[in-house]
Design a protein around this motif. Structure first.
Motif, PDB file in Angstrom:
ATOM      1  N   GLU A  36     150.466  83.685  71.371  1.00 13.18           N
ATOM      2  CA  GLU A  36     149.254  84.471  71.160  1.00 13.18           C
ATOM      3  C   GLU A  36     149.632  85.780  70.500  1.00 13.18           C
ATOM      4  N   SER A  37     148.745  86.248  69.621  1.00 13.39           N
ATOM      5  CA  SER A  37     148.922  87.560  69.013  1.00 13.39           C
ATOM      6  C   SER A  37     147.684  88.393  69.281  1.00 13.39           C
ATOM      7  N   ARG A  38     147.898  89.645  69.672  1.00 12.43           N
ATOM      8  CA  ARG A  38     146.771  90.528  69.981  1.00 12.43           C
ATOM      9  C   ARG A  38     146.600  91.631  68.952  1.00 12.43           C
ATOM     10  N   GLY A  39     147.138  91.412  67.762  1.00  8.85           N
ATOM     11  CA  GLY A  39     146.993  92.414  66.714  1.00  8.85           C
ATOM     12  C   GLY A  39     147.843  93.636  66.992  1.00  8.85           C
ATOM     13  N   ILE A  40     147.221  94.811  66.960  1.00  8.70           N
ATOM     14  CA  ILE A  40     147.934  96.062  67.197  1.00  8.70           C
ATOM     15  C   ILE A  40     147.705  96.503  68.637  1.00  8.70           C
ATOM     16  N   PRO A  41     148.782  96.651  69.444  1.00  9.41           N
ATOM     17  CA  PRO A  41     148.640  96.993  70.859  1.00  9.41           C
ATOM     18  C   PRO A  41     147.825  98.260  71.078  1.00  9.41           C
ATOM     19  N   GLY A  42     146.891  98.180  72.011  1.00 10.91           N
ATOM     20  CA  GLY A  42     146.069  99.334  72.345  1.00 10.91           C
ATOM     21  C   GLY A  42     144.873  99.528  71.434  1.00 10.91           C
ATOM     22  N   MET A  43     144.781  98.713  70.373  1.00 13.35           N
ATOM     23  CA  MET A  43     143.674  98.867  69.422  1.00 13.35           C
ATOM     24  C   MET A  43     142.946  97.544  69.196  1.00 13.35           C
ATOM     25  N   GLU A  44     143.031  96.645  70.192  1.00 13.95           N
ATOM     26  CA  GLU A  44     142.446  95.319  70.041  1.00 13.95           C
ATOM     27  C   GLU A  44     140.944  95.377  69.774  1.00 13.95           C
ATOM     28  N   SER A  45     140.256  96.357  70.361  1.00 13.59           N
ATOM     29  CA  SER A  45     138.810  96.453  70.184  1.00 13.59           C
ATOM     30  C   SER A  45     138.428  96.854  68.765  1.00 13.59           C
ATOM     31  N   GLY A  46     139.369  97.461  68.045  1.00 17.33           N
ATOM     32  CA  GLY A  46     139.079  97.900  66.669  1.00 17.33           C
ATOM     33  C   GLY A  46     139.730  97.029  65.625  1.00 17.33           C
ATOM     34  N   ASN A  47     140.031  95.774  65.986  1.00 17.54           N
ATOM     35  CA  ASN A  47     140.725  94.878  65.063  1.00 17.54           C
ATOM     36  C   ASN A  47     139.984  94.685  63.743  1.00 17.54           C
ATOM     37  N   VAL A  48     138.636  94.576  63.806  1.00 17.67           N
ATOM     38  CA  VAL A  48     137.860  94.339  62.590  1.00 17.67           C
ATOM     39  C   VAL A  48     138.003  95.517  61.628  1.00 17.67           C
ATOM     40  N   TRP A  49     137.954  96.743  62.185  1.00 17.98           N
ATOM     41  CA  TRP A  49     138.097  97.928  61.324  1.00 17.98           C
ATOM     42  C   TRP A  49     139.509  98.051  60.785  1.00 17.98           C
ATOM     43  N   LEU A  50     140.486  97.683  61.589  1.00 19.90           N
ATOM     44  CA  LEU A  50     141.867  97.732  61.129  1.00 19.90           C
ATOM     45  C   LEU A  50     142.120  96.706  60.029  1.00 19.90           C
ATOM     46  N   ALA A  51     141.324  95.637  60.014  1.00 21.61           N
ATOM     47  CA  ALA A  51     141.495  94.597  59.003  1.00 21.61           C
ATOM     48  C   ALA A  51     141.195  95.116  57.604  1.00 21.61           C
ATOM     49  N   VAL A  52     140.351  96.154  57.490  1.00 19.56           N
ATOM     50  CA  VAL A  52     139.950  96.653  56.170  1.00 19.56           C
ATOM     51  C   VAL A  52     141.149  97.191  55.380  1.00 19.56           C
ATOM     52  N   PRO A  53     141.932  98.160  55.921  1.00 18.49           N
ATOM     53  CA  PRO A  53     143.099  98.628  55.147  1.00 18.49           C
ATOM     54  C   PRO A  53     144.147  97.536  54.934  1.00 18.49           C
ATOM     55  N   PHE A  54     144.319  96.656  55.940  1.00 15.46           N
ATOM     56  CA  PHE A  54     145.283  95.574  55.777  1.00 15.46           C
ATOM     57  C   PHE A  54     144.850  94.618  54.666  1.00 15.46           C
ATOM     58  N   CYS A  55     143.564  94.298  54.630  1.00 18.93           N
ATOM     59  CA  CYS A  55     143.053  93.421  53.571  1.00 18.93           C
ATOM     60  C   CYS A  55     143.229  94.061  52.197  1.00 18.93           C
ATOM     61  N   CYS A  56     142.985  95.364  52.122  1.00 14.72           N
ATOM     62  CA  CYS A  56     143.169  96.085  50.851  1.00 14.72           C
ATOM     63  C   CYS A  56     144.620  96.005  50.389  1.00 14.72           C
ATOM     64  N   MET A  57     145.559  96.171  51.319  1.00 14.13           N
ATOM     65  CA  MET A  57     146.979  96.095  50.972  1.00 14.13           C
ATOM     66  C   MET A  57     147.365  94.688  50.527  1.00 14.13           C
ATOM     67  N   TYR A  58     146.830  93.667  51.208  1.00 17.21           N
ATOM     68  CA  TYR A  58     147.089  92.287  50.807  1.00 17.21           C
ATOM     69  C   TYR A  58     146.572  92.029  49.393  1.00 17.21           C
ATOM     70  N   VAL A  59     145.350  92.481  49.116  1.00 17.50           N
ATOM     71  CA  VAL A  59     144.735  92.251  47.809  1.00 17.50           C
ATOM     72  C   VAL A  59     145.542  92.943  46.711  1.00 17.50           C
ATOM     73  N   ILE A  60     145.934  94.218  46.965  1.00 19.79           N
ATOM     74  CA  ILE A  60     146.732  94.964  45.985  1.00 19.79           C
ATOM     75  C   ILE A  60     148.065  94.265  45.734  1.00 19.79           C
ATOM     76  N   SER A  61     148.690  93.808  46.821  1.00 18.47           N
ATOM     77  CA  SER A  61     149.980  93.127  46.704  1.00 18.47           C
ATOM     78  C   SER A  61     149.869  91.837  45.902  1.00 18.47           C
ATOM     79  N   ILE A  62     148.888  91.006  46.251  1.00 18.95           N
ATOM     80  CA  ILE A  62     148.746  89.707  45.589  1.00 18.95           C
ATOM     81  C   ILE A  62     148.325  89.879  44.130  1.00 18.95           C
ATOM     82  N   LEU A  63     147.363  90.765  43.868  1.00 17.51           N
ATOM     83  CA  LEU A  63     146.924  90.986  42.489  1.00 17.51           C
ATOM     84  C   LEU A  63     148.015  91.638  41.649  1.00 17.51           C
ATOM     85  N   GLY A  64     148.710  92.625  42.236  1.00 19.52           N
ATOM     86  CA  GLY A  64     149.762  93.331  41.498  1.00 19.52           C
ATOM     87  C   GLY A  64     150.895  92.416  41.098  1.00 19.52           C
TER      88      GLY A  64
END
Length: 302
Positions: A4-32
């Protein structure tokens, strides 16, 4: 066993918001990295060793990003469970492409060394077929050294907590779950690190010792600066790769009392920053790639 993975410890309730910067980094990485690959493939004048190595680097970093991509579901959809086989597969590909990344950085250091130390024979030594053989050799090295890791883990019995320290599967994190003796796994993991990252890093350092010695012997200040300028992008790539990796290793070795958040942040910095920044560095500092990317992105006037 189902990790099991719980994302970032202590911030599980904000996982959806944390996904935004991570998704941006993934997109920049893959497109770049995809853009770097497309530009080098499309432009025949870039089919030279000095540009084929950045192409290999882009492939390795694209592989790391795509290997991590499935576990974004932890942040986006709170999908915490992952089958053991899928986890082992992700671990294999992340480490495999990371080792390939390290090997390509070593090969690029050798490329710069040959271009500065022996410029007259550079084109005849580093031909495209030989560059291809180097890339194939680095790929075979990564696969052969990593294959035993999932096999060794598969044999272990897991009776402790099944919660992973990260939102993706890494060998050090998986080794914290078994209740069996992991001495063989730890020793083999250490051997892989020394035989790949350790040797690659020492080879890069040795290459630059010779490069700096050669450059300092050049009497013309202008030629000296010109020779060093050709290495700037590679030096930046080496620093943003090895500094986070060394930091992550230090955290695993000496930071056990530290907050789990530190472990997670260091792992994400190590795996995400390099694929995001390298396409930017090479598209800005390499004149030929910069010119072709400018042609690609600038709309033609009628």
């Amino acid at each position: 066993m189902t990790p099991e993975s719980r994302g970032i410890p202590g911030m599980e309730s904000g996982n959806v918001w944390l996904a935004v910067p991570f998704c941006c980094m993934y997109v920049i990485s893959i497109l770049g990295n995809s853009t770097i690959l497309f530009v080098i493939k499309a432009e025949h004048s870039l089919h030279e060793s000095m540009h084929l190595f950045p192409c290999m680097l882009a492939i390795a970093e694209l592989g790391v990003s795509l290997s991590m991509l499935p576990r974004l579901s932890v942040l986006l959809f709170d999908s915490r469970e992952i089958r053991l086989d899928a986890c082992l597969a992700q671990m294999f590909f992340i480490h495999c492409f990371s080792i390939l990344d390290s090997g390509v950085l070593w090969a690029m250091a050798f490329d710069h060394f040959m271009a500065i130390y022996n410029p007259l024979q550079y084109a005849s030594i580093l031909t495209n077929p030989r560059v291809g053989v180097i890339g194939l050799g680095l790929t075979v090295r990564s696969i052969n050294l990593l294959l035993p890791l999932p096999m060794l883990l598969k044999k272990l019995s897991f009776c402790r907590s099944h919660v992973l320290a990260h939102s993706f599967c890494l060998n050090p994190s998986l080794l914290q779950l078994p209740c069996a003796d992991i001495k063989v796994n730890s020793m083999y993991g250490s051997f892989v690190i020394l035989a790949t990252f350790g040797l690659d890093f020492m080879s890069v350092i040795l290459s630059y010792v010779v490069i700096i010695t050669t450059v300092l012997s050049i009497t013309s200040k202008e030629e000296c600066l010109k020779a060093l300028d050709t290495c700037v992008s590679h030096i930046c790539a080496v620093l943003i790769y090895y500094i986070p990796m060394i930091g992550l290793s230090m955290v695993y070795m000496f930071g056990k009392p530290a907050s789990p958040l530190i472990h997670v942040l260091m792992a994400n910095i190590y795996l995400l920053v390099n694929p995001v920044l390298n396409p930017i560095i090479y598209s800005v500092k390499t004149k030929q790639i910069h010119r072709e990317m400018h042609k690609l992105l600038t709309p033609r006037r009628c």
